[in-house]
Design an enzyme around this catalytic site. Structure first.
Site: not given
Ligand code: GLC
Length: 540
Positions: A105, A271, A207, A335-336
């Site tokens: 990541d 993402e 991310d 995980h979100d």
């Molecule tokens: C992304 C991650 C999340 C994190 C956010 C800030 O959405 O998946 O878990 O809190 O970015 O980095």
């Protein structure tokens, strides 16, 4: 070209399945109640058995853990909670020895407020790194410069008392956003990326990659017309039109991609927003193969109402929206988000597994979904997730609880009380118990993964929906020049009989896998029977 050849020449991330590990909760090896790298290494044989091709590790960099690793204070160091650089190298070596790729990541949008870059930036208005972050004077009334709201609640602006300016953070105040309009920032970040590429990682999940560019004029975001107060997460009250995805984002992603693609065989997974409309995903592929992201995340399946018609319509529109030089992907959990089994129920979680592993597109599996792990209720005083602390009811901890390995104390995850509570059901829902059960959801994942790996039609074949008017079942073909597979998924709780007269000449097919794992037989496609909540793969 014969299929086997094209499968050999296709990059691994088109034919493979990617498994997301949340390291804090996967396996503790040193008895502190928190998972670590040596723990992951000890479980690699499980992943090889399961049949996935790559693992993506949520962040393991040095971090004060305000957002559990998504606040990085050194992009080139391993946090001691997770182990050492030697542990990391051992993990990569052992994974590669088993034919598993390792994807990291990477968190380029922001750093920790304790990253040396930010400490230097914050020190004085005249700091050479002042413009590495986004600093703005207060308004004449001493207010923040605009109405932007951070994802975890509150304004995106925090005042630095000492220097009298606000800095921007789209997430926590402990996660200041980097300023990608400053060339030196890019160079520093690219160097950190190369550090890992040189160490042999097989790619990155990047991310919030689409949030790296903001409106330089810092204009107010417009109100969100769909927002319902009391129902919706209050951070959705405004549309993030100016605070992210601003002009220049595609050029920046292209630069990012060039750094990664200077190394052979690496993947970039980005993402981006949770887009409902596939046409908003397509631009992140760029203009030709590997121009921008290899796999801009498609979260669409998690946004759809779970019904045959809506899922079919989404998949068909998405498949068609992917440019010819791009390759699709599907995500059902991470995980979100809430656990799949909690969102859909046990029975449909199986149907969802068959869907994910038979669609045209790289599948992503979040650790524990293969066991049917459910959300764990976390009392507010035990909530660890900053989002859940700031916005009660919205904690992501529910899907981050420890992996359930066995019915041993602490589910075999640790020898002490884990950092988040374990699920009550771990004595029956665990790897050991489910591996021994021929009809468990884990066995289903294992069988699906094995079958996908041996069946090029499922990884690289085309996708064609059938029975497009059906309200209960989603039926489609996956085809290469020499292989055809029919997938029929019953989204309803009632038995269904499908008439598929035109699929083969003989109208017969060989059912090779049912989500209920109890039948393999010849079937007549004139009258294909599906039990309630059953999905099947048929060789035709
Ligand atoms: C992304 C991650 C999340 C994190 C956010 C800030 O959405 O998946 O878990 O809190 O970015 O980095």
């Amino acid at each position: 070209m014969p299929m086997n050849d094209s499968r050999l020449s296709a990059p691994w991330w088109k034919t493979g399945v990617i498994y997301q590990i949340y390291p804090r909760s996967f396996q503790d090896s040193n008895g502190d109640g928190i998972g670590d790298l040596a723990g992951i290494t000890a479980r690699l044989d499980y992943l090889a058995w399961l049949g996935v091709d790559a693992l993506w590790l949520s962040p393991i960099y040095e971090s004060p853990m305000a957002d559990f690793g998504y606040d990085v204070s050194d992009f080139t160091a391993i946090d001691p909670i997770f182990g050492t650089m030697d542990d990391f190298d051992a993990l990569v070596r052992e994974a590669h020895a088993r034919g598993l790729k390792v994807v990291m990541d990477f968190v380029p949008n922001h750093t920790s407020n304790l990253h040396p870059w930010f400490l230097e930036s914050r020190a004085a208005r005249t700091s050479p790194k002042r413009d590495w972050y986004i600093w703005v004077d207060p308004t004449p009334d001493d207010d923040p410069p605009n109405n932007w709201i951070a994802y975890f609640g509150g304004p995106t602006w925090t005042l630095d008392e000492k220097t009298g300016q606000y800095y921007l953070h789209n997430f926590l105040p402990e996660q200041p956003d980097l300023n990608y309009r400053t060339e030196a920032v890019k160079h520093a970040v690219w160097n950190d990326l190369r550090f890992w590429l040189e160490r042999g990682v097989d790619g990155f999940r990047i991310d919030v990659v689409d949030r790296m560019m903001k409106d330089p004029l810092l204009r107010d975001n417009p109100p969100n017309p769909d927002y319902v107060q009391g129902r919706d997460n209050p951070t959705r009250a405004f549309l993030r039109v100016y605070s992210e995805r601003y002009d220049g984002i595609h050029d920046l992603i292209k630069e990012f991609q060039r750094v990664i693609k200077a190394y052979e065989n690496r993947v970039s997974i980005g993402e981006i927003q949770y887009f409902d409309d596939p046409h908003q995903i397509a631009p992140y592929y760029g203009d030709y193969e590997s121009d921008e992201l290899d796999l801009p995340f498609n979260f669409g399946l998690m946004l759809q109402h779970w019904a045959a018609r809506t899922v079919r319509q989404f998949v068909t529109a998405y498949d068609a929206a992917i440019p010819p030089h791009g390759f699709p992907n599907y995500v059902l959990g991470n995980h979100d988000q809430h656990r799949l089994a909690s969102r859909l129920g046990w029975e449909q979680a199986r149907v969802a597994a068959m869907l994910l592993l038979t669609l045209r597109g790289t599948p992503f599996i979040y650790n524990g979904e293969e066991l049917g792990m459910e959300n764990v209720t976390i009392p507010q005083h035990q909530v660890k997730d900053p989002q859940g602390k700031n916005l009660p009811g919205f904690t992501r901890d529910v899907a981050r609880t420890p992996m359930q390995w066995s019915n041993a104390p602490y589910a075999g995850f640790s020898t002490v009380e884990p950092w988040l509570p374990l699920a009550n059901n771990y004595e029956t829902v665990n790897v050991e118990a489910e591996r021994a059960k021929p009809d468990s959801i884990l066995t289903l994942y294992h069988r699906l993964l094995g079958y996908r790996r041996r069946t090029p039609a499922l990884s690289l074949g085309s996708y064609r929906p059938l029975l497009e008017a059906d309200d209960h079942c989603f039926v489609y073909l996956r085809e290469t020049t020499d292989q055809r597979r029919l997938i029929a998924l019953n989204f309803s709780g009632e038995a269904q009989t499908l008439a598929l007269p035109d699929v083969t000449e003989s109208n017969m097919g060989q059912l090779i896998l049912s989500t209920l794992l109890d039948r393999e037989e010849q079937v007549d496609l004139h009258t294909l029977h599906l039990r309630p909540n059953e999905g099947v793969i048929v060789e035709v």
